[in-house]
Write a protein that holds these residues in place. Structure first.
Motif, PDB file in Angstrom:
ATOM      1  N   THR A 180      69.513  39.962   8.299  1.00 54.82           N
ATOM      2  CA  THR A 180      68.808  40.920   9.318  1.00 54.82           C
ATOM      3  C   THR A 180      68.753  40.528  11.049  1.00 54.82           C
ATOM      4  N   LEU A 181      69.484  41.736  11.289  1.00 50.00           N
ATOM      5  CA  LEU A 181      69.462  41.539  12.830  1.00 50.00           C
ATOM      6  C   LEU A 181      68.213  42.868  13.534  1.00 50.00           C
ATOM      7  N   PHE A 182      67.745  42.217  14.401  1.00 49.26           N
ATOM      8  CA  PHE A 182      66.850  43.239  15.174  1.00 49.26           C
ATOM      9  C   PHE A 182      65.993  43.309  16.816  1.00 49.26           C
ATOM     10  N   THR A 183      66.211  44.665  17.168  1.00 46.76           N
ATOM     11  CA  THR A 183      65.513  44.387  18.683  1.00 46.76           C
ATOM     12  C   THR A 183      64.341  44.463  18.679  1.00 46.76           C
ATOM     13  N   ALA A 184      63.107  43.614  18.756  1.00 47.75           N
ATOM     14  CA  ALA A 184      61.905  43.722  18.661  1.00 47.75           C
ATOM     15  C   ALA A 184      60.946  44.271  20.105  1.00 47.75           C
ATOM     16  N   ASP A 185      59.862  44.094  20.113  1.00 45.87           N
ATOM     17  CA  ASP A 185      58.517  43.966  21.262  1.00 45.87           C
ATOM     18  C   ASP A 185      57.938  42.981  21.920  1.00 45.87           C
ATOM     19  N   ASN A 186      57.357  42.818  22.291  1.00 45.65           N
ATOM     20  CA  ASN A 186      56.855  40.869  22.577  1.00 45.65           C
ATOM     21  C   ASN A 186      56.081  40.824  21.407  1.00 45.65           C
ATOM     22  N   ALA A 187      55.597  41.899  21.036  1.00 41.24           N
ATOM     23  CA  ALA A 187      54.764  41.348  19.510  1.00 41.24           C
ATOM     24  C   ALA A 187      55.370  41.652  18.264  1.00 41.24           C
ATOM     25  N   GLY A 188      57.025  41.539  18.107  1.00 44.64           N
ATOM     26  CA  GLY A 188      57.533  41.155  16.864  1.00 44.64           C
ATOM     27  C   GLY A 188      58.068  42.534  15.843  1.00 44.64           C
ATOM     28  N   GLN A 229      65.521  51.433  27.894  1.00 42.35           N
ATOM     29  CA  GLN A 229      66.191  51.551  29.128  1.00 42.35           C
ATOM     30  C   GLN A 229      65.234  50.099  30.064  1.00 42.35           C
ATOM     31  N   ALA A 230      63.516  49.769  29.579  1.00 43.09           N
ATOM     32  CA  ALA A 230      63.313  48.584  30.671  1.00 43.09           C
ATOM     33  C   ALA A 230      62.156  47.976  29.911  1.00 43.09           C
ATOM     34  N   GLY A 231      61.782  46.783  30.369  1.00 45.59           N
ATOM     35  CA  GLY A 231      61.292  45.390  29.581  1.00 45.59           C
ATOM     36  C   GLY A 231      61.675  44.013  29.162  1.00 45.59           C
ATOM     37  N   SER A 232      61.311  43.441  28.944  1.00 45.11           N
ATOM     38  CA  SER A 232      60.991  42.570  28.075  1.00 45.11           C
ATOM     39  C   SER A 232      61.070  42.660  26.658  1.00 45.11           C
ATOM     40  N   PHE A 233      61.953  41.762  26.191  1.00 42.43           N
ATOM     41  CA  PHE A 233      62.446  42.174  24.660  1.00 42.43           C
ATOM     42  C   PHE A 233      61.973  40.901  23.861  1.00 42.43           C
ATOM     43  N   ARG A 234      62.816  41.070  22.289  1.00 40.40           N
ATOM     44  CA  ARG A 234      62.534  39.596  21.057  1.00 40.40           C
ATOM     45  C   ARG A 234      64.145  39.943  20.529  1.00 40.40           C
ATOM     46  N   LEU A 235      64.972  39.027  19.961  1.00 40.68           N
ATOM     47  CA  LEU A 235      65.242  39.695  18.487  1.00 40.68           C
ATOM     48  C   LEU A 235      65.144  38.247  17.535  1.00 40.68           C
ATOM     49  N   VAL A 236      65.377  39.286  16.639  1.00 37.37           N
ATOM     50  CA  VAL A 236      64.441  39.098  15.408  1.00 37.37           C
ATOM     51  C   VAL A 236      65.775  38.571  14.307  1.00 37.37           C
ATOM     52  N   LEU A 237      65.816  37.828  13.977  1.00 37.06           N
ATOM     53  CA  LEU A 237      66.928  36.779  12.870  1.00 37.06           C
ATOM     54  C   LEU A 237      66.377  36.060  11.763  1.00 37.06           C
ATOM     55  N   THR A 238      66.316  37.300  10.941  1.00 34.11           N
ATOM     56  CA  THR A 238      66.580  36.861   9.238  1.00 34.11           C
ATOM     57  C   THR A 238      67.414  36.737   7.535  1.00 34.11           C
ATOM     58  N   LEU A 239      66.776  34.980   8.142  1.00 34.00           N
ATOM     59  CA  LEU A 239      67.747  34.865   7.030  1.00 34.00           C
ATOM     60  C   LEU A 239      67.339  35.035   5.175  1.00 34.00           C
ATOM     61  N   PHE A 240      67.721  35.300   4.836  1.00 33.88           N
ATOM     62  CA  PHE A 240      67.130  35.562   3.352  1.00 33.88           C
ATOM     63  C   PHE A 240      67.849  35.211   2.372  1.00 33.88           C
TER      64      PHE A 240
END
Length: 195
Positions: A106-114, A158-169
């Motif tokens: 799975t891959l999703f966009t997250a805030d800086n806290a995850g 629309q603005a700010g920084s973000f993280r990507l979270v890729l989980t391999l199951f």
């Protein structure tokens, strides 16, 4: 007469308050030791194991998140692109390549806290190995941008920084020491603004 007890009280407040603030900062700054960095992607293979360091155990207890066993899955996060620049929601990024072998990812966009970013319900906030469109050689390209893109697309705020979270199951690499030799997808910046 009260000057000396007041001085002791202020000293204790500063010492305990400073110690608590530094401990909270240390828990927010890192997930522990033993990080493996593969391009833009970073993972902590021992985060959920018994061999985790004290900072990782404290981080895990404070976050209250369910973690996967060493053979169940492995989570990679990216806060920067392959050139080392911080991910910015005003820019357009592309992930290309293949993931390491896994039954599901799975891959999703997250805030800086995850935590997953909150988007409008109609916008795609996540993709997985069953829904991603692939090339004939089984590789894929995923566009990550605030504006809609053809093909595989993850929406951004629309603005700010973000993280990507890729989980391999259910991946054979989660419980092995061969994590360093994995080939991860490339994360490149296409442009910023209207480019």
């Amino acid at each position: 007469m009260f000057r000396f007890p007041l001085f002791i009280l202020i000293t204790l407040i500063v010492a305990f308050g400073g110690g608590i603030m530094i401990s909270l900062y240390a828990l927010d700054a890192t997930q522990g030791f033993g990080a493996i960095k593969l391009g833009a992607w970073e993972a902590f293979p021992e985060l959920q194991t018994v061999d985790a360091d004290p900072y990782a155990k404290s981080h895990r207890a404070r976050a209250g998140k369910l973690l996967y066993g060493s053979a169940e899955g492995l989570t990679f996060t990216a806060g920067v692109d392959d050139s080392g620049e911080r991910l910015n929601a005003a820019c357009h990024y592309r992930i290309t390549g293949q993931t390491p072998p896994a039954r599901l990812w799975t891959l999703f966009t997250a805030d800086n806290a995850g935590n997953p970013v909150s988007l409008q319900a109609s916008l795609p906030a996540a993709l997985n190995s069953w829904t991603v469109l692939r090339q004939p050689d089984s590789s894929f390209a995923i566009d990550i941008a605030a504006r809609a893109q053809p093909g595989n697309w993850l929406a951004l705020p629309q603005a700010g920084s973000f993280r990507l979270v890729l989980t391999l199951f259910d991946t054979p690499t989660a419980g092995s020491s061969g994590v360093i030799d994995l080939s991860m997808p490339k994360l490149t910046k296409i442009g910023c603004g209207n480019a």
